[in-house]
Design a protein around this motif. Structure first.
Motif, PDB file in Angstrom:
ATOM      1  N   PRO A   1      74.394  33.051  51.978  1.00 39.76           N
ATOM      2  CA  PRO A   1      74.978  32.631  53.262  1.00 39.76           C
ATOM      3  C   PRO A   1      74.297  33.235  54.494  1.00 39.76           C
ATOM      4  O   PRO A   1      74.380  32.664  55.567  1.00 39.76           O
ATOM      5  CB  PRO A   1      76.427  33.095  53.172  1.00 39.76           C
ATOM      6  CG  PRO A   1      76.450  34.176  52.144  1.00 39.76           C
ATOM      7  CD  PRO A   1      75.300  33.917  51.211  1.00 39.76           C
ATOM      8  N   LYS A   2      73.656  34.403  54.319  1.00 46.09           N
ATOM      9  CA  LYS A   2      73.033  35.022  55.496  1.00 46.09           C
ATOM     10  C   LYS A   2      71.649  35.532  55.158  1.00 46.09           C
ATOM     11  O   LYS A   2      71.441  36.209  54.147  1.00 46.09           O
ATOM     12  CB  LYS A   2      73.892  36.204  55.979  1.00 46.09           C
ATOM     13  CG  LYS A   2      75.202  35.763  56.588  1.00 46.09           C
ATOM     14  CD  LYS A   2      75.630  36.740  57.644  1.00 46.09           C
ATOM     15  CE  LYS A   2      76.245  36.034  58.809  1.00 46.09           C
ATOM     16  NZ  LYS A   2      76.492  36.927  59.945  1.00 46.09           N
TER      17      LYS A   2
ATOM     18  N   ILE B   1      68.018  37.116  57.189  1.00 43.98           N
ATOM     19  CA  ILE B   1      67.276  37.487  58.391  1.00 43.98           C
ATOM     20  C   ILE B   1      65.815  37.532  57.998  1.00 43.98           C
ATOM     21  O   ILE B   1      65.477  38.006  56.909  1.00 43.98           O
ATOM     22  CB  ILE B   1      67.793  38.837  58.946  1.00 43.98           C
ATOM     23  CG1 ILE B   1      67.019  39.266  60.201  1.00 43.98           C
ATOM     24  CG2 ILE B   1      67.737  39.966  57.912  1.00 43.98           C
ATOM     25  CD1 ILE B   1      67.679  40.439  60.928  1.00 43.98           C
TER      26      ILE B   1
ATOM     27  N   ILE C   1      73.514  45.336  60.374  1.00 39.80           N
ATOM     28  CA  ILE C   1      74.056  44.313  59.470  1.00 39.80           C
ATOM     29  C   ILE C   1      75.156  44.925  58.597  1.00 39.80           C
ATOM     30  O   ILE C   1      76.191  44.309  58.337  1.00 39.80           O
ATOM     31  CB  ILE C   1      72.928  43.731  58.585  1.00 39.80           C
ATOM     32  CG1 ILE C   1      71.960  42.910  59.436  1.00 39.80           C
ATOM     33  CG2 ILE C   1      73.502  42.885  57.448  1.00 39.80           C
ATOM     34  CD1 ILE C   1      70.677  42.507  58.714  1.00 39.80           C
TER      35      ILE C   1
ATOM     36  N   ASP D   1      74.868  38.122  49.123  1.00 37.45           N
ATOM     37  CA  ASP D   1      75.655  37.796  50.320  1.00 37.45           C
ATOM     38  C   ASP D   1      74.778  37.851  51.571  1.00 37.45           C
ATOM     39  O   ASP D   1      75.081  37.231  52.590  1.00 37.45           O
ATOM     40  CB  ASP D   1      76.794  38.815  50.484  1.00 37.45           C
ATOM     41  CG  ASP D   1      77.771  38.739  49.336  1.00 37.45           C
ATOM     42  OD1 ASP D   1      78.354  37.659  49.137  1.00 37.45           O
ATOM     43  OD2 ASP D   1      77.931  39.745  48.612  1.00 37.45           O
ATOM     44  N   GLN D   2      73.733  38.631  51.462  1.00 35.01           N
ATOM     45  CA  GLN D   2      72.832  38.819  52.609  1.00 35.01           C
ATOM     46  C   GLN D   2      71.445  39.103  52.051  1.00 35.01           C
ATOM     47  O   GLN D   2      71.307  39.874  51.095  1.00 35.01           O
ATOM     48  CB  GLN D   2      73.305  40.022  53.433  1.00 35.01           C
ATOM     49  CG  GLN D   2      72.329  40.533  54.479  1.00 35.01           C
ATOM     50  CD  GLN D   2      72.321  39.686  55.752  1.00 35.01           C
ATOM     51  OE1 GLN D   2      73.347  39.486  56.383  1.00 35.01           O
ATOM     52  NE2 GLN D   2      71.139  39.200  56.125  1.00 35.01           N
TER      53      GLN D   2
END
Ligand code: NAD
Ligand code: ZN
Length: 361
Positions: A12-13, A15, A27, A173-174
């Protein structure tokens, strides 16, 4: 209702960018739960890298665990790490942060899942066996190619098999994609892990499971790989950034299709001889002209251009038992063969055929 199509979770995330790693503290801050630590699993290649370690900013009772990548991750290793975390901390961690190659990324995913699911990691090797959502987990690749940063699996070697924890709860999740983190990767390893990506694309694009979703990601990654490994147009910085995105797209491509012959056979090598995934794929792919003629020719060109050594004769001294086990492991990966060769795969890929192929390697 017959659910014909998979409803696929995505990271979902994310960078991306050179130096983006330095945004990690901001974060993580909102994800910190009172008294609950962040656990960092970091490839031990960074153990003596002060510059890197200074950028980690551990706080409170956060814990840093260095992970050796001498061997690829094992279910037992996951169980031990989980047990130690549970013994040391009263509170479930705020998050698990995996920093490294495919090995550490898979290990961190598995640790996150086993903190919230009872039993041993080996209980969950397979498809959709994981029952509960894992602890918040963040993946930060330091070498590009496996697609482990984006995939729905965490590949582990267990007591009986090498098989992933494939589940909707597995993806990160990241993800933090900072191409600068891959700066120190040795050339051979850069090539082997990069070829994992190339081979993911070849196997996806030539498979019977191919669809427009997989094709769109696979073609992009394939073209990036050709640019990176067959031209000399790119600066190092461009090349690092592009390979990181190729890995991502390659992972997305197989998410909605499957890998094929090279991966099935490479799993056999890995289980019996401990051959690492990247180099194992290269050893196998080098001899698959019958299945992927155009791309094996391209692969050989890449090997030559970068002056890479692909190990030879790795199967010449196998015992009969080892050869049989290797064939068993390879043939057990049914979806890979279905994708590569279609419904009649068993008639095409006989035990004798596999043995003959292994003996070339
Ligand atoms: P790896 O994680 O074992 O790393 C390879 C080597 O590169 C190690 O020695 C490591 O220490 C070193 N390294 C990593 N980053 C470095 C850096 N920045 N500088 C210097 N050295 C660095 O290898 P890999 O090829 O990335 O991953 C292989 C693993 O990934 C296997 O366990 C395989 O099963 C798994 N895999 C998982 C998926 C998935 O979708 N989950 C897909 C493909 C492969
Ligand atoms: Zn792979």
């Amino acid at each position: 209702v017959n659910n014909k199509y998979r409803n696929f979770p995505m990271v979902p995330k994310v960078i991306f960018g050179s130096g983006s790693f330095d945004q990690l503290p901001s974060i993580l801050a909102p994800k910190r739960k009172d008294k609950a630590p962040f656990i960092y699993l970091v490839d031990d290649v960074f153990k003596k890298n002060e510059e890197f370690l200074n950028r980690l900013h551990l706080r409170f009772n956060d814990k840093l665990l260095f992970v050796s990548t001498m061997e690829e991750p094992k279910t037992e290793q996951v169980d031990t790490i989980v047990k130690n975390i549970k013994n040391e901390f009263t509170y479930q961690p705020s998050g698990i942060i995996g920093i490294g190659g495919g090995s550490v990324l898979d290990l961190a995913k598995a640790v996150s899942l086993l903190l919230t699911n009872k039993g041993s990691a080996s209980d969950y090797q397979g498809w959709d066996l994981v029952k509960n959502k894992g602890v918040y987990h963040v993946g930060i690749p330091t070498i590009s190619g496996t697609g482990a940063e984006v995939s729905r699996t965490a590949i582990l070697t267990g007591p009986e098999k090498k098989l992933g924890l494939n589940s909707d709860f597995t993806p990160y999740d990241q993800v933090v994609l900072d191409p600068d983190l891959t700066k120190g990767v040795p050339k051979d390893q850069w090539f082997y892990t990069g070829m994992d990506c190339f081979i993911h694309c070849v196997e996806s694009l030539n498979g019977t499971f191919l669809n427009a979703f997989s094709e769109s990601y696979g073609e992009k990654a394939y073209d990036l790989c050709k640019e990176i490994f067959l031209t000399e147009n790119l600066t190092d910085e461009e090349s690092r950034a592009k390979l990181m995105m190729a890995s991502w797209h390659g992972g997305m491509s197989i998410a909605y299709s499957q890998v094929g012959v090279a991966h099935a056979m490479s799993y056999g090598l890995s289980y019996v001889l401990g051959t690492k995934h990247g180099v194992g794929n290269c050893i196998v792919f080098d001899h698959l002209e019958e299945y992927y003629p155009k791309d094996v020719a391209l692969f050989k060109e890449m090997v030559k251009l970068h002056d890479i050594t692909i190990p030879q004769d790795v199967c010449s001294n196998l015992t009969e038992d080892q050869m049989e086990k290797m064939i068993d492991i390879a043939l057990s990966l049914v979806p890979l063969w279905e994708n590569a060769l279609g419904d009649d795969w068993e008639a095409i890929m006989t035990r004798d055929k596999l043995r003959a192929l292994y003996l070339k390697m």
